[in-house]
Design an enzyme around this catalytic site. Sequence first.
Site, PDB file in Angstrom:
ATOM      1  N   LYS A  86     -14.262  -6.155  -1.503  1.00 50.39           N
ATOM      2  CA  LYS A  86     -14.251  -7.116  -2.816  1.00 50.39           C
ATOM      3  C   LYS A  86     -15.673  -7.122  -2.976  1.00 50.39           C
ATOM      4  CE  LYS A  86     -12.733 -11.896  -3.783  1.00 50.39           C
ATOM      5  NZ  LYS A  86     -12.269 -13.199  -3.341  1.00 50.39           N
ATOM      6  N   SER A 126      -8.420 -14.710  -6.125  1.00 46.93           N
ATOM      7  CA  SER A 126      -9.554 -13.934  -6.787  1.00 46.93           C
ATOM      8  C   SER A 126      -9.644 -12.684  -6.133  1.00 46.93           C
ATOM      9  CB  SER A 126     -10.625 -14.692  -6.701  1.00 46.93           C
ATOM     10  OG  SER A 126     -11.020 -14.915  -5.175  1.00 46.93           O
ATOM     11  N   SER A 149      -6.949 -16.948  -2.066  1.00 44.80           N
ATOM     12  CA  SER A 149      -7.368 -15.587  -2.833  1.00 44.80           C
ATOM     13  C   SER A 149      -7.034 -14.307  -2.033  1.00 44.80           C
ATOM     14  CB  SER A 149      -8.969 -15.826  -3.188  1.00 44.80           C
ATOM     15  OG  SER A 149      -9.217 -17.129  -3.836  1.00 44.80           O
TER      16      SER A 149
END
EC number: 6.3.5.7
Lengths: 485, 479
Positions: free
Chosen positions: A78, A153, A177
């Site tokens: 990420k 996310s 997330s």
Amino acid sequence: MEIFDLTIHELHEKLKAKEVSSVEATRAMLDRIEAVDGQVNAYITVTPEQALVEAEAADKRIAAGDIAPLTGIPVGLKDIFITKGIRTTCGSRILENFVPPYDGTAVAKLKEQGAVIVGKLNQDEFAMGSSNESSYFGPVKNPWNLECTPGGSSGGSAAAIAARTATATLGTDTGGSIRQPASHCSCVGLKPTYGRVSRYGVIAYASSLDQVGPLTRDVTDAALLLGAVAGHDPKDSTSVNTPVPDYVAGLATGVKGLKIGLPKQYFIEGLDPDVKRAMDEAIALYKSLGAEMREVSLPHTEYAVATYYLIATAEASSNLARYDGVRFGHRAEDARGLKEMFAKTRAEGFGSEVKRRIMLGTYALSSGYYDAYYVKAQKVRTLIMQDFLNAFNEVDVLLTPIAPTPPFKIGEKLADPLQMYLSDIFTIPVNLAGTCGISIPAGFSAAGLPIGLQLIGKPFGEATILSTAYAFEKETQWHLKKAPL
Amino acid sequence: MKYQVVIGLEVHTQLTTNTKIFCGCSTRFGAEPNSQTCPVCLGFPGALPVLNKQVVENAIRAGLATNCSITQRNVFARKNYFYPDLPKGYQISQFDLPICQHGHLDIEVDGETKRIGITRIHMEEDAGKLVHADIPGVDDSCVDLNRACTPLLEIVSEPDMRSPDEAIAYLKKLHQIVMYLGICDGNLEEGSFRCDANVSLMPVGSTVFGTRAELKNINSFKFIKQAIEYEIERQAEILDDGGKVIQETRLFDPNTGTTRSMRGKEEAHDYRYFPDPDLVPVLIPDQWIEDVRATLPELPEAKRARYVAELGLPEYDAEVLVSSRELAQYYEETVARFPQAKTVSNWVMGEVSRALNEDNNRSITDCPVTPALLADMLKLMEKGTISGKIAKTVFDEMYKTGKAPEKIVEEKGLVQVSDTGAIEAMVDEVLNNNPAQVEQYRGGKETVFGFFVGQVMRASKGKANPAVVNELLLKKLKG
Ligand SMILES: [Zn+2]
């Protein structure tokens, strides 16, 4: 089966047997990214040159007989993980060209094992969002249906698994997330107990809630990857100094006699019928495997979302103050004077969701409102933690849905932030309580969209939720289904 | 109208730890800009603070030395505001629960002792420094973050001081204590010890404080006094004219000796303090406090009292000698080798201090005449090997060369002549050469005696034992 379809442990076996080299695996992955990421947009930055250098190093290591579980495995991160020499944007314009001078702890641990970093994955800007629509680099598309969001996310991290453009990925989970996008993309996503994995080198959204975790194709990989990054870190004083168990070794424990709690506040009217059906099937399966089901109560659940948005935004408003254009990242060009430079830089650099949350948090901390909002929220947080501890006096694990609905369409909830915030209602309490939870593939909706199932464990009970998840995975085929790409 | 001034002081002391409060960077002063920085003190994304335990220990020391109670569960808070020298956009500090509270210090002004309350002492990190470039055509400012994240203790007094002299006495006392504790180098010019003063006026007899002005970051005792004095005048004028003092922050200008407004209250920040979620609470068990207490040095007040009571020194000497820990240590080391307290005191306050002053205010810690050398020299004097006068010559030579006093005496032939025969010869010669003066003396003018002593000493090049000279002169003149 293509190399990019393999799990960590499958590819590991092939690397060990020298059936495949890391360079081959990495090339295959880079080609796959090239072929399909245009549709998915899971990557913000792909690092082919660097990845091939790392793969060659891994091959040398393997040739020398030194192979760890992640040696030579192509992984994606990420874009919230600080990576030395690799642009790290956190999904924001304000960090569009930011190249950090250091590696965070989780990344350093992966590198020590010889993992190959193929790129940095798309995400909601500063991890703020539940649909990956707030990224400056455009929305990520759900590989199961390109019109749908992958969740957020860590949407890029989940979508890359589903699109098979990374063998495994790391994400972060502040209010769900990791687990929610894992559910929406039919992969395994684990949020460890707060303090289990170092946050050093992870761009902070809400410091007291953020936690690093793996997104993988199956439970074994989740156990492997968690084991690789977990442990005490002297650079993060909130990281906890307790031994890291061998998560893989404990997987086959089984669920016979295991007490699984069903929190009644999570099985409410209005739960999507497909989700409800998947939960019922899972419960039936666990019963058939010898687990014992019990209804439990988490009475403060209804306050979790409000509590979360006060604490998370308060911390975020402070954590994001460093993006002021002085030392790194975007700086407004034509500003006159200091104040204007700060204001313009931030006005230009941050997207609207980030601004909304900064304002919320600034308000919650401002004098005159602090006690009514922030302090109150902290008190409620304590009650929510207590709810979980009470429940865990009765049961070993909790089973709940991950999201009230299967993945929704891109743009569907953008106009209604409150509706969007409610999509994390089943994951947020776990972050507030600081305990651990895992999302595993548990079925598909009538429309063919993935549905995940959440298992919540006691603090530092990762081994238990992993073995519980593994028992389910062994009996089902959901995790083997491939997105149509 | 007559006014009473009310003064409260906030002192920032930079701690002499080797590394910063939340990272491993050096705290050395004067290095190349931004050379002592890392992701943590630069406030880079993803970096996290880790508390330096030494800072907590120093804070406990300061608290114990100022009679504070020590808070056992400490929380760090974030103080949020934007400034280019504040890398994270917040300063990590302590807010509602400072590590030390409810202390006091006793000061003495004009022979009277007064107790000044200490409200709190808390730990915090410093900000960086703005450097305004002096390059033609460049109006940018530069940021040096070497100082960012260096550890500070903020020591806040009660508004208990009622004159600039009291304020200075308090500050000097505090300065002395932190230096004694070894937690701050006390360098005002480099900003290691800096002071903000809150000054207000109220009519004499009133108990209600007036509106205060805050004087920021003043870096010498002299300037602090000037700034407060100016502020008293300024505020008195406003009040006399029927005006109102506004609450504001003011800067002192050393060139004009005046203060000017920096920012008004209407610009006051809402710092939005909240507990820093990156730092776990610091727990201080009783044992830790006791361990620190056991290592506290003897503080100046106790030392002074002991010098008077045990060593029999006059108050004045004791006060001077304890003024710095290093001076007191020098004194004590010398006395340990030459246990004549007053003689040593005379030399330390006299020749030693003079020589250091003349040598560019050199520090006592690198005085070339070590306590051992000084004691050896005093022993020579005691034995009568050298006279007090020669001792001064020997001292100067020791200061210049660092040589042992015996060696200097030997090399320069400075040994005192006590041999009666040799001195007698010189005495006879002097008396023979000055018959007029002998006549005067014998006629009752005894002041001439000093002239004879001088002459004999000159003849001996200062080496004659003055006692012997005196004795022989008397004998011959009376005889
Ligand atoms: Zn540093």
